[in-house]
Design a protein around this motif. Sequence first.
Motif, PDB file in Angstrom:
ATOM      1  N   MET A 102      -0.340 -19.333  29.620  1.00 24.20           N
ATOM      2  CA  MET A 102      -0.702 -18.739  30.930  1.00 24.20           C
ATOM      3  C   MET A 102      -2.230 -18.755  30.913  1.00 24.20           C
ATOM      4  SD  MET A 102       0.770 -19.544  33.413  1.00 24.20           S
ATOM      5  CE  MET A 102       1.432 -20.873  32.417  1.00 24.20           C
ATOM      6  N   THR A 103      -2.625 -17.557  29.906  1.00 23.91           N
ATOM      7  CA  THR A 103      -3.665 -17.355  29.158  1.00 23.91           C
ATOM      8  C   THR A 103      -4.931 -18.411  28.313  1.00 23.91           C
ATOM      9  OG1 THR A 103      -3.003 -15.819  28.215  1.00 23.91           O
ATOM     10  CG2 THR A 103      -5.041 -15.604  27.924  1.00 23.91           C
ATOM     11  N   VAL A 104      -3.877 -19.462  27.644  1.00 27.32           N
ATOM     12  CA  VAL A 104      -4.810 -20.479  27.911  1.00 27.32           C
ATOM     13  C   VAL A 104      -5.462 -21.891  28.984  1.00 27.32           C
ATOM     14  CG1 VAL A 104      -4.284 -22.764  26.069  1.00 27.32           C
ATOM     15  CG2 VAL A 104      -3.652 -20.511  25.237  1.00 27.32           C
ATOM     16  N   LEU A 105      -4.291 -21.365  30.071  1.00 29.41           N
ATOM     17  CA  LEU A 105      -4.445 -22.146  31.128  1.00 29.41           C
ATOM     18  C   LEU A 105      -5.471 -21.637  31.509  1.00 29.41           C
ATOM     19  CD1 LEU A 105      -3.236 -24.389  32.177  1.00 29.41           C
ATOM     20  CD2 LEU A 105      -1.929 -22.880  33.706  1.00 29.41           C
ATOM     21  N   GLY A 106      -5.259 -20.106  31.887  1.00 27.74           N
ATOM     22  CA  GLY A 106      -6.663 -18.999  32.216  1.00 27.74           C
ATOM     23  C   GLY A 106      -8.243 -19.720  31.673  1.00 27.74           C
ATOM     24  N   LEU A 107      -8.039 -19.254  30.906  1.00 29.32           N
ATOM     25  CA  LEU A 107      -9.222 -19.628  29.694  1.00 29.32           C
ATOM     26  C   LEU A 107      -9.651 -21.787  30.176  1.00 29.32           C
ATOM     27  CD1 LEU A 107      -8.739 -18.619  26.185  1.00 29.32           C
ATOM     28  CD2 LEU A 107     -10.001 -17.781  27.746  1.00 29.32           C
ATOM     29  N   PHE A 108      -8.755 -22.156  30.224  1.00 29.76           N
ATOM     30  CA  PHE A 108      -9.422 -24.179  30.614  1.00 29.76           C
ATOM     31  C   PHE A 108      -9.941 -23.958  31.706  1.00 29.76           C
ATOM     32  CE2 PHE A 108      -7.673 -27.591  33.618  1.00 29.76           C
ATOM     33  CZ  PHE A 108      -9.137 -28.433  32.361  1.00 29.76           C
ATOM     34  N   LEU A 109      -9.457 -23.022  33.019  1.00 31.51           N
ATOM     35  CA  LEU A 109      -9.341 -22.986  34.413  1.00 31.51           C
ATOM     36  C   LEU A 109     -10.815 -21.899  34.518  1.00 31.51           C
ATOM     37  CD1 LEU A 109      -6.545 -21.165  36.106  1.00 31.51           C
ATOM     38  CD2 LEU A 109      -7.426 -24.151  36.545  1.00 31.51           C
ATOM     39  N   GLY A 110     -11.535 -21.211  33.889  1.00 29.95           N
ATOM     40  CA  GLY A 110     -12.500 -20.600  33.561  1.00 29.95           C
ATOM     41  C   GLY A 110     -13.763 -21.713  32.934  1.00 29.95           C
ATOM     42  N   SER A 111     -12.901 -22.923  32.201  1.00 32.43           N
ATOM     43  CA  SER A 111     -13.879 -24.216  31.966  1.00 32.43           C
ATOM     44  C   SER A 111     -14.684 -24.931  33.043  1.00 32.43           C
ATOM     45  CB  SER A 111     -14.137 -23.991  29.888  1.00 32.43           C
ATOM     46  OG  SER A 111     -13.085 -25.670  30.412  1.00 32.43           O
ATOM     47  N   ILE A 112     -14.028 -24.682  33.559  1.00 28.46           N
ATOM     48  CA  ILE A 112     -14.270 -26.095  34.444  1.00 28.46           C
ATOM     49  C   ILE A 112     -14.880 -25.851  35.399  1.00 28.46           C
ATOM     50  CG2 ILE A 112     -13.660 -26.759  37.045  1.00 28.46           C
ATOM     51  CD1 ILE A 112     -11.214 -26.597  35.820  1.00 28.46           C
ATOM     52  N   GLY A 113     -16.319 -27.027  35.043  1.00 22.52           N
ATOM     53  CA  GLY A 113     -17.952 -26.759  36.193  1.00 22.52           C
ATOM     54  C   GLY A 113     -18.318 -27.037  35.018  1.00 22.52           C
ATOM     55  N   THR A 114     -20.153 -26.479  35.216  1.00 18.85           N
ATOM     56  CA  THR A 114     -21.320 -27.014  35.027  1.00 18.85           C
ATOM     57  C   THR A 114     -21.306 -26.261  33.603  1.00 18.85           C
ATOM     58  OG1 THR A 114     -22.065 -27.851  36.841  1.00 18.85           O
ATOM     59  CG2 THR A 114     -23.792 -27.338  34.622  1.00 18.85           C
ATOM     60  N   ASP A 115     -21.416 -27.011  32.432  1.00 18.55           N
ATOM     61  CA  ASP A 115     -21.682 -25.964  30.769  1.00 18.55           C
ATOM     62  C   ASP A 115     -22.879 -25.562  31.128  1.00 18.55           C
ATOM     63  OD1 ASP A 115     -20.744 -25.344  28.393  1.00 18.55           O
ATOM     64  OD2 ASP A 115     -21.962 -26.778  27.659  1.00 18.55           O
ATOM     65  N   ILE A 116     -23.048 -24.289  30.947  1.00 14.81           N
ATOM     66  CA  ILE A 116     -24.003 -22.975  31.130  1.00 14.81           C
ATOM     67  C   ILE A 116     -24.950 -23.417  29.747  1.00 14.81           C
ATOM     68  CG2 ILE A 116     -25.340 -20.999  31.018  1.00 14.81           C
ATOM     69  CD1 ILE A 116     -22.215 -20.127  30.689  1.00 14.81           C
ATOM     70  N   GLU A 117     -24.502 -24.008  29.073  1.00 13.78           N
ATOM     71  CA  GLU A 117     -25.546 -25.023  27.627  1.00 13.78           C
ATOM     72  C   GLU A 117     -26.387 -25.789  28.110  1.00 13.78           C
ATOM     73  OE1 GLU A 117     -25.063 -23.547  23.989  1.00 13.78           O
ATOM     74  OE2 GLU A 117     -23.972 -21.681  24.115  1.00 13.78           O
ATOM     75  N   ASP A 164     -19.834 -25.377  40.158  1.00 11.53           N
ATOM     76  CA  ASP A 164     -20.286 -23.720  40.161  1.00 11.53           C
ATOM     77  C   ASP A 164     -18.827 -23.200  39.366  1.00 11.53           C
ATOM     78  OD1 ASP A 164     -22.185 -23.881  40.516  1.00 11.53           O
ATOM     79  OD2 ASP A 164     -22.001 -23.316  43.199  1.00 11.53           O
ATOM     80  N   GLY A 165     -17.766 -23.899  39.089  1.00 12.42           N
ATOM     81  CA  GLY A 165     -16.878 -23.983  38.751  1.00 12.42           C
ATOM     82  C   GLY A 165     -15.237 -23.885  40.008  1.00 12.42           C
ATOM     83  N   VAL A 166     -14.139 -23.411  39.315  1.00  9.14           N
ATOM     84  CA  VAL A 166     -13.254 -22.548  39.981  1.00  9.14           C
ATOM     85  C   VAL A 166     -13.563 -21.785  41.168  1.00  9.14           C
ATOM     86  CG1 VAL A 166     -10.459 -22.451  40.855  1.00  9.14           C
ATOM     87  CG2 VAL A 166     -11.372 -23.411  39.074  1.00  9.14           C
TER      88      VAL A 166
END
Lengths: 510, 193
Positions: free
Chosen positions: A174-189, A204-206
């Motif tokens: 579940m944590t890994v899934l959460g980390l993935f959901l956090g990476s959705i959206g425009t990559d800052i760098e 802008d992400g989820v």
Amino acid sequence: MIGTALGDLWTGFGVALQPVHLWWCFVGVVVGNMVGVLPGMGPLATISILLPLTFGMKPVAAVLMIAGVMYGAQYGGAICSILLNLPCHPPHAVTCLDGFPMTQQGRGGVALGLTVLSSFVGASWGITLMVFLSPLLVRAALQFGPADICALMLLGLLAGSTLARGSPLKGVAMTVLGLFLGSIGTDIETGTDRFTFGLTQLGDGVELIALALGLFGIAQFMASVNRLAPVNHRYTRIGIRDMRPGLDDLKQAFLPMWRGTIIGSLCSLIPGTGPTIASFVSYAAEKKIAKHPEKFGTGVIAGVVSPEASTHSSVQGDFIPTMSLGIPGDPVMALLLGALMIQGIQPGPQLISEHPDIFWGLVASFWIGNIMLVVLNVPLIGVWVKLLAIPYRFLYPSAMFFVCIAIYAANNDFFQVGEAALIGAFGYVLLLLGFHPAPILLGFVLGPRLEENFRRAMVVSRGDIAIFVERPISAVFIALCALLILSQIYFRLRAANRAIAVPPPPSFST
Amino acid sequence: MSRLSHGGGRTAIGLVVEPPAGRRPVIDRGADRKRDGMRRRELLAGGLMAAAGIGITMKGSAYRLGTLSHMGPGFFPTVLGAILIVLGLAIAAAPYAPGAVAAEDGHDAAPDLSQWRAWLCILLSPVLFIVFGRSFGMIPGAFACVLIAALGDRDATLRGCLILAAVVTIFGAALFSWILQVPMPLLTWGIGA
């Protein structure tokens, strides 16, 4: 050192006592208290519904209110456990064991009175700890490089997902899934759109509110609908006079209260062990040292007071890593950090020095809020008990509307309402398959910062992953992570060797 | 079993207060069936995670991966996807390990699907909110949203649901439109945003 902390605390009271802040603290505490009583409604869903309301506020007011909901709900949860035998809030489940028998013996009022008292003692201790420990932690944390922060986050995430309820493997997933959901959206760098499937709304992400309300609102309603037993109101007539404990009760409560408080604060210092574990540990400890352990479960004061004190001291203690390191220990803390980030405030060790008004105002408001709760709880218990008469079939449809309008109001966007519905459906599938979705929120909030710090660490070390074990600070965190994983494997193997069936989970309904 | 047995996260199941009363061998009559149900569920759970991991890895590696010292946007998600695949396989395999215990998280081994009507109602609720809210405004949106959700309850009557929807709509419109100033027209006519 102690002097500066006290001086800062003084300014904090100045902040918290401003009428605006007092008002929002009051609102948070009362709303939290109310939803704490209602079965099937949790502080998480409530905070998410209130989150859009905070957008227009100053950050201090927003944080005070959200925190108020959090600890207000803890007071409410105890009412539910003691008077109705409903373990609707996990940390208070254990309070049912001795609290409800006391109610059956006509001593429910005393149990509630003592609970309020021990909650206050536990919370005060937790706050005191926060005042003196946080600056120390911050001083250490300011030395951290990106690799150290990364390792610390890893430890926090691992602890949060493996020590909580259920299978550790599923927790980590579940944590890994959460980390993935956090990476959705425009990559800052690099500015690349990731996993947006061409939808500009996902750029802008989820949306945090959609995620939280999907998982802890919609999915939760799906889990509770037609499954909540009707509430038993037989014992809910409690007058103010009944709540005053006698001298003898106080004497019996005194030592367990302090033991619970200490256990709670110790639990809050171990990342990942929240109030639920604290309350169970302190109940077990009381039972172990009691002269008549067989009496537990029949309405022993120690069995009510100690877990309650422990819950509250641990709830307040949980704010320490959240506010001083920016590492949340549970999903409510993750939401609090999310709210700060929406306000444009970066959580982390620099928070206390950059925004002393937020940190010290929050600490001061804890005391004010807890005093409000003690004062309010006495007359309000009667009102809350009446609220319990509202059947769930009226409650959840109304809540659905609040959920929808709150998500809409966050960005005036219907798209995110649909997002929440999808997340809710998926979240319920996860629940059915035996996953606990709480770590998703932890991963989601920490994900972007974890990635950023990982990238930075790798730039610093020129791509050498060994930096994590070469730097002493991060090496310690990594070692702790390894220890955590190894101990899980060890316990699993030991259980396998013994081949003992796990005893059935404790039953709280009679 | 506590009353909120499917309340995922709500109950404190999984934490055991009592120490085990002694060594109890797993020769329960229903144990075999329970174990099979558990295995099936864990297979589904692990499979779902592994499938998600495969999807994430494939999509993630389509973005630039870069090198460790200069990571591209695809690096982090790809790693997460790979970890998820491994975890999914481990979850599916765990019940076959020696000494694996049934339903250790307290959930019943087989998911109870009897409430599908209520679920459908709850999931349709935000959908109707979007459809009606978008085209006709907050009042119809709120009304439809509450009505359909309320119909999901076992004891729901159409009359009761209509009354509830009306009350919540009036209260909600007053609260959100007038007091909190949510910029959503109360009543409107038209398709589109």
